[in-house]
Design a protein around this motif. Sequence first.
Motif, PDB file in Angstrom:
ATOM      1  N   TYR A  25       0.448   7.192   7.712  1.00  0.00           N
ATOM      2  CA  TYR A  25      -0.987   6.987   7.639  1.00  0.00           C
ATOM      3  C   TYR A  25      -1.390   5.913   8.653  1.00  0.00           C
ATOM      4  CZ  TYR A  25      -0.744   9.459   3.182  1.00  0.00           C
ATOM      5  OH  TYR A  25      -0.535  10.410   2.201  1.00  0.00           O
ATOM      6  N   THR A  26      -2.545   6.128   9.286  1.00  0.00           N
ATOM      7  CA  THR A  26      -3.076   5.156  10.236  1.00  0.00           C
ATOM      8  C   THR A  26      -4.306   4.492   9.623  1.00  0.00           C
ATOM      9  OG1 THR A  26      -2.343   6.484  12.121  1.00  0.00           O
ATOM     10  CG2 THR A  26      -4.001   4.794  12.544  1.00  0.00           C
ATOM     11  N   GLU A  31       2.857  -2.756  -7.574  1.00  0.00           N
ATOM     12  CA  GLU A  31       3.537  -1.479  -7.373  1.00  0.00           C
ATOM     13  C   GLU A  31       2.852  -0.612  -6.327  1.00  0.00           C
ATOM     14  OE1 GLU A  31       3.840   0.386 -11.157  1.00  0.00           O
ATOM     15  OE2 GLU A  31       5.284  -1.065 -11.936  1.00  0.00           O
ATOM     16  N   GLU A  32       1.566  -0.827  -6.129  1.00  0.00           N
ATOM     17  CA  GLU A  32       0.820   0.020  -5.201  1.00  0.00           C
ATOM     18  C   GLU A  32      -0.032  -0.826  -4.258  1.00  0.00           C
ATOM     19  OE1 GLU A  32      -1.515   2.742  -7.470  1.00  0.00           O
ATOM     20  OE2 GLU A  32       0.160   4.118  -7.807  1.00  0.00           O
ATOM     21  N   ILE A  33      -0.417  -0.207  -3.171  1.00  0.00           N
ATOM     22  CA  ILE A  33      -1.332  -0.835  -2.232  1.00  0.00           C
ATOM     23  C   ILE A  33      -2.349   0.220  -1.792  1.00  0.00           C
ATOM     24  CG2 ILE A  33       0.044  -0.296  -0.166  1.00  0.00           C
ATOM     25  CD1 ILE A  33      -0.783  -3.051   0.908  1.00  0.00           C
ATOM     26  N   VAL A  34      -3.578  -0.224  -1.589  1.00  0.00           N
ATOM     27  CA  VAL A  34      -4.646   0.692  -1.178  1.00  0.00           C
ATOM     28  C   VAL A  34      -4.924   0.476   0.302  1.00  0.00           C
ATOM     29  CG1 VAL A  34      -7.035   1.396  -1.538  1.00  0.00           C
ATOM     30  CG2 VAL A  34      -5.660   0.610  -3.481  1.00  0.00           C
ATOM     31  N   ILE A  35      -4.931   1.581   1.060  1.00  0.00           N
ATOM     32  CA  ILE A  35      -5.279   1.513   2.474  1.00  0.00           C
ATOM     33  C   ILE A  35      -6.433   2.476   2.753  1.00  0.00           C
ATOM     34  CG2 ILE A  35      -2.915   0.920   3.122  1.00  0.00           C
ATOM     35  CD1 ILE A  35      -2.675   3.792   4.250  1.00  0.00           C
ATOM     36  N   ARG A  36      -7.125   2.229   3.844  1.00  0.00           N
ATOM     37  CA  ARG A  36      -8.259   3.076   4.248  1.00  0.00           C
ATOM     38  C   ARG A  36      -7.814   3.908   5.440  1.00  0.00           C
ATOM     39  NH1 ARG A  36     -13.155   4.719   1.979  1.00  0.00           N
ATOM     40  NH2 ARG A  36     -14.650   5.174   3.635  1.00  0.00           N
ATOM     41  N   SER A  37      -7.710   5.215   5.255  1.00  0.00           N
ATOM     42  CA  SER A  37      -7.260   6.101   6.324  1.00  0.00           C
ATOM     43  C   SER A  37      -8.102   7.370   6.309  1.00  0.00           C
ATOM     44  CB  SER A  37      -5.780   6.462   6.120  1.00  0.00           C
ATOM     45  OG  SER A  37      -5.318   7.295   7.147  1.00  0.00           O
ATOM     46  N   ARG A  59     -11.243   7.701   6.550  1.00  0.00           N
ATOM     47  CA  ARG A  59     -12.425   7.481   5.713  1.00  0.00           C
ATOM     48  C   ARG A  59     -12.152   7.690   4.228  1.00  0.00           C
ATOM     49  NH1 ARG A  59     -17.214  10.448   9.272  1.00  0.00           N
ATOM     50  NH2 ARG A  59     -16.827   9.289  11.223  1.00  0.00           N
ATOM     51  N   LYS A  60     -10.913   7.565   3.842  1.00  0.00           N
ATOM     52  CA  LYS A  60     -10.553   7.710   2.429  1.00  0.00           C
ATOM     53  C   LYS A  60      -9.704   6.519   1.990  1.00  0.00           C
ATOM     54  CE  LYS A  60     -10.343  12.789   2.543  1.00  0.00           C
ATOM     55  NZ  LYS A  60      -9.451  13.961   2.336  1.00  0.00           N
TER      56      LYS A  60
END
Length: 261
Positions: free
Chosen positions: A195-196, A158-164, A166-167
């Motif tokens: 988000y980049t 259901e979710e995905i984690v990205i780093r943008s 520095r968070k």
Amino acid sequence: MKKYIFGSMLAKKQLIFWFGVWLFLILLLSTSLSGFVVSIYFVTILMPVVLATSIFFNRFLVPKYLLKNRMSRFFLYLLYMLVVSIYFELLVMVLAFVVLADYQIDNLGKIASDIYLLTLILYLVVFAEGLVLSIQKLREKTQRLAEVEERLANEKQEEIVIRSNRKNINLRLIDITYIESFGDYVKVHLDKEMYTTKEKISSFEKRLPNSFIRIHRSFLVNKAHVDSYNKEEVRLGEKELSIGRKYKKIAEQALQANLTA
């Protein structure tokens, strides 16, 4: 492509199996026939009978009648096969008696001159190939089951984690409309924000479930947000994204399946 490679591997395994059978029969009959060369000739003449019997039994009788519980037809054709295979074995023995044994039955030895023993060996080979085919099919089904389980696990994600910036940011997959590539960076577009993150689009393609489809070297789109499409582009709200030539066929199939689902 994967199917072609898998089929090629199976073909190679079949060739190795039958080459092994050929060598085994040569070694087995060389103890009975007068000489190793005579054994090679005899087995080479016999191999078409073994191959034809095995193909008929394992690729026709078993899947079409035995596995479908059509037992009367199965045993009827099994009897026909037994009669025909013995008939051709006798022809091989007569040919070997004339050409290889010079009309001397003793030159054929115990195995090559015994129709019952020769028939037993033939059907042991047939059943051995049936066992090999069963193992191959079981492995194929196991592999397909693993792929289905992996796909279902991804679809449940259901979710995905990205780093943008520095968070670490958790994004709901349903909120992502499309992902755009800029070399080593990607932009993850949502309805009202973006988000980049420093990650390649190919990495996202592996992480995301089948609800996301690659339509271009620079675009991954969420099928749930596709409003319309044609052979050239995909529309997501007011946004139009080009479909790359390399991805046209796969994208069209996936989007069509999504439309009819």
